[in-house]
Each structure stands twice: as C-alpha cells, then as structure tokens.
Design a protein around this motif. Structure first.
Motif, PDB file in Angstrom:
ATOM      1  N   CYS A 142      -2.837  28.786   0.508  1.00 50.95           N
ATOM      2  CA  CYS A 142      -1.702  28.188  -0.204  1.00 50.95           C
ATOM      3  C   CYS A 142      -2.203  27.397  -1.403  1.00 50.95           C
ATOM      4  O   CYS A 142      -3.377  27.042  -1.492  1.00 50.95           O
ATOM      5  CB  CYS A 142      -0.876  27.300   0.712  1.00 50.95           C
ATOM      6  SG  CYS A 142      -1.676  25.766   1.195  1.00 50.95           S
ATOM      7  N   GLU A 143      -1.291  27.141  -2.295  1.00 55.90           N
ATOM      8  CA  GLU A 143      -1.571  26.331  -3.470  1.00 55.90           C
ATOM      9  C   GLU A 143      -0.345  25.462  -3.716  1.00 55.90           C
ATOM     10  O   GLU A 143       0.781  25.969  -3.742  1.00 55.90           O
ATOM     11  CB  GLU A 143      -1.811  27.242  -4.674  1.00 55.90           C
ATOM     12  CG  GLU A 143      -2.133  26.510  -5.939  1.00 55.90           C
ATOM     13  CD  GLU A 143      -2.385  27.487  -7.077  1.00 55.90           C
ATOM     14  OE1 GLU A 143      -2.033  27.137  -8.204  1.00 55.90           O
ATOM     15  OE2 GLU A 143      -2.914  28.578  -6.838  1.00 55.90           O
ATOM     16  N   ASN A 144      -0.541  24.163  -3.849  1.00 54.63           N
ATOM     17  CA  ASN A 144       0.586  23.270  -4.134  1.00 54.63           C
ATOM     18  C   ASN A 144       1.007  23.465  -5.570  1.00 54.63           C
ATOM     19  O   ASN A 144       0.284  23.120  -6.495  1.00 54.63           O
ATOM     20  CB  ASN A 144       0.209  21.814  -3.888  1.00 54.63           C
ATOM     21  CG  ASN A 144       0.140  21.497  -2.421  1.00 54.63           C
ATOM     22  OD1 ASN A 144       0.882  22.060  -1.635  1.00 54.63           O
ATOM     23  ND2 ASN A 144      -0.753  20.601  -2.046  1.00 54.63           N
ATOM     24  N   ALA A 145       2.182  24.038  -5.747  1.00 50.62           N
ATOM     25  CA  ALA A 145       2.668  24.331  -7.091  1.00 50.62           C
ATOM     26  C   ALA A 145       4.139  23.973  -7.244  1.00 50.62           C
ATOM     27  O   ALA A 145       4.888  24.674  -7.886  1.00 50.62           O
ATOM     28  CB  ALA A 145       2.441  25.806  -7.411  1.00 50.62           C
ATOM     29  N   VAL A 146       4.540  22.864  -6.629  1.00 48.92           N
ATOM     30  CA  VAL A 146       5.933  22.453  -6.725  1.00 48.92           C
ATOM     31  C   VAL A 146       6.190  21.934  -8.138  1.00 48.92           C
ATOM     32  O   VAL A 146       5.468  21.065  -8.619  1.00 48.92           O
ATOM     33  CB  VAL A 146       6.252  21.356  -5.686  1.00 48.92           C
ATOM     34  CG1 VAL A 146       7.657  20.830  -5.869  1.00 48.92           C
ATOM     35  CG2 VAL A 146       6.062  21.896  -4.285  1.00 48.92           C
ATOM     36  N   PRO A 147       7.204  22.468  -8.815  1.00 50.39           N
ATOM     37  CA  PRO A 147       7.529  21.947 -10.151  1.00 50.39           C
ATOM     38  C   PRO A 147       7.886  20.472 -10.077  1.00 50.39           C
ATOM     39  O   PRO A 147       8.433  20.004  -9.080  1.00 50.39           O
ATOM     40  CB  PRO A 147       8.753  22.770 -10.569  1.00 50.39           C
ATOM     41  CG  PRO A 147       8.786  23.937  -9.651  1.00 50.39           C
ATOM     42  CD  PRO A 147       8.080  23.530  -8.394  1.00 50.39           C
ATOM     43  N   GLY A 148       7.575  19.749 -11.116  1.00 50.21           N
ATOM     44  CA  GLY A 148       7.856  18.322 -11.142  1.00 50.21           C
ATOM     45  C   GLY A 148       9.343  18.031 -11.150  1.00 50.21           C
ATOM     46  O   GLY A 148      10.162  18.879 -11.461  1.00 50.21           O
TER      47      GLY A 148
END
Length: 178
Positions: A142-148
C-alpha cells in the motif's frame, strides 16, 4: 394473503444488528468502554490469534503495541447479518471485511464472518460468545495517497465522529480541514 409482521422479532433483530455495528465501531476507535458494553459480563471471544474474556479482548484491541494499537487505523465494513432469535437467546452470522495498516507500506485485510451467541440482559442484548470464521486474509502493498483536505479518522476520542457538528466549523475555508 399478507403476513402480519412480528414487530417484537423485528425490534430484536434491529437491536442485534446495531449491537454488532457498535462493537465494530468501538474496535475501530479503540473505545474500551464501548467494547465492554457490547458483551455479557461472562463472555468469551475467539478471534483465532486472540481468545479470552471481554476485558481481555478490550485490552488486546486497545493496548497491544505490537498489533492492533500500532495501526493508524482499523476499518470494519459490515455486510449482511442473519439472526435466529429464540426467546432471550439468539444466534447470529454477520459478514465482514476488515483492513488495518501494519507498516508504512503493508495493508492487512481479511474477509470472514462473526458467529455470535447473544443473550438478552436487563440492559438489552449482549454478545456472550463470538467466533471469528476467516474466509481469507493476507497482506498487500500500500501507499498512503489520500488527497489533502479531507477529515482524517483517528483511533480515539479525537475522531470526527465524536464532534457532533450541525454546521461546518470554518465554512469560509477551501477544504474540510482548512
């Protein structure tokens, strides 16, 4: 010919559905009191890697730095539930999907069922015995890629759930978190 609904049975099944949902929310938020409130005084939870009383289960979830409390989130998604109510006892089967980040680049996920035995107490329905039946589990990259700009969940009382807003705190800002 129309069947007359058994309103007491429907009410019991709704209460059982909410009980299961409250327990999963309490686990996701590391809410010790919420976990304890879902179980009978004398109860047993068999999660496979964990087996014990409601107090021991709450401790396992809320104070386990090598596993559950180390994760920045735990997320249950509940599926269908079926309940067989027999007076002041009931048996339930509830489907679930579960995610937990175990390291910066690994996500643990599982799908399975909770098989529960419930008893009605003076305070309502409670879980007396829970068995977790795992259909599949494993880890994925996984990669944390939550938009701001989004509100972010937390595993404590700081979660947005506990701030019952009726209107945005800062309606003039461009994003939810300012």
């Amino acid at each position: 010919m129309t069947a007359t609904p058994d309103l007491a049975l429907l009410a019991d099944k709704m209460e059982l559905t909410e009980l299961v949902a409250r327990l999963e929310r309490a686990v996701d938020r590391m809410d010790r009191d919420g976990i304890l409130a879902c179980y009978s005084e004398k109860s047993f939870d068999d999660h496979g890697r964990f087996r014990g009383s409601r107090e021991e289960f709450a401790e396992f979830i809320c104070n386990n730095p090598g596993f559950t409390s180390a994760s920045s989130f735990i997320y249950h998604l509940m599926g269908q539930s079926l309940f067989d109510v027999e007076g002041d006892e009931a048996y339930g089967e509830s489907y679930f999907a579960y995610w937990m980040q175990t390291s910066e680049d690994r996500l643990y996920q599982s799908i399975g069922r909770y098989l529960d035995y419930f008893q009605r107490t003076e305070d309502g329905w409670r879980i007396t015995y829970r068995r977790v039946v795992m259909e599949w589990d494993g880890t994925v990259p996984c990669e944390n890629a939550v938009p701001g700009g989004h509100f972010r969940g937390t595993r404590d009382q700081n979660d947005p759930l506990y701030k019952r807003l009726k209107w945005p705190e800062n309606p003039e800002t461009k994003t939810s978190i300012g």
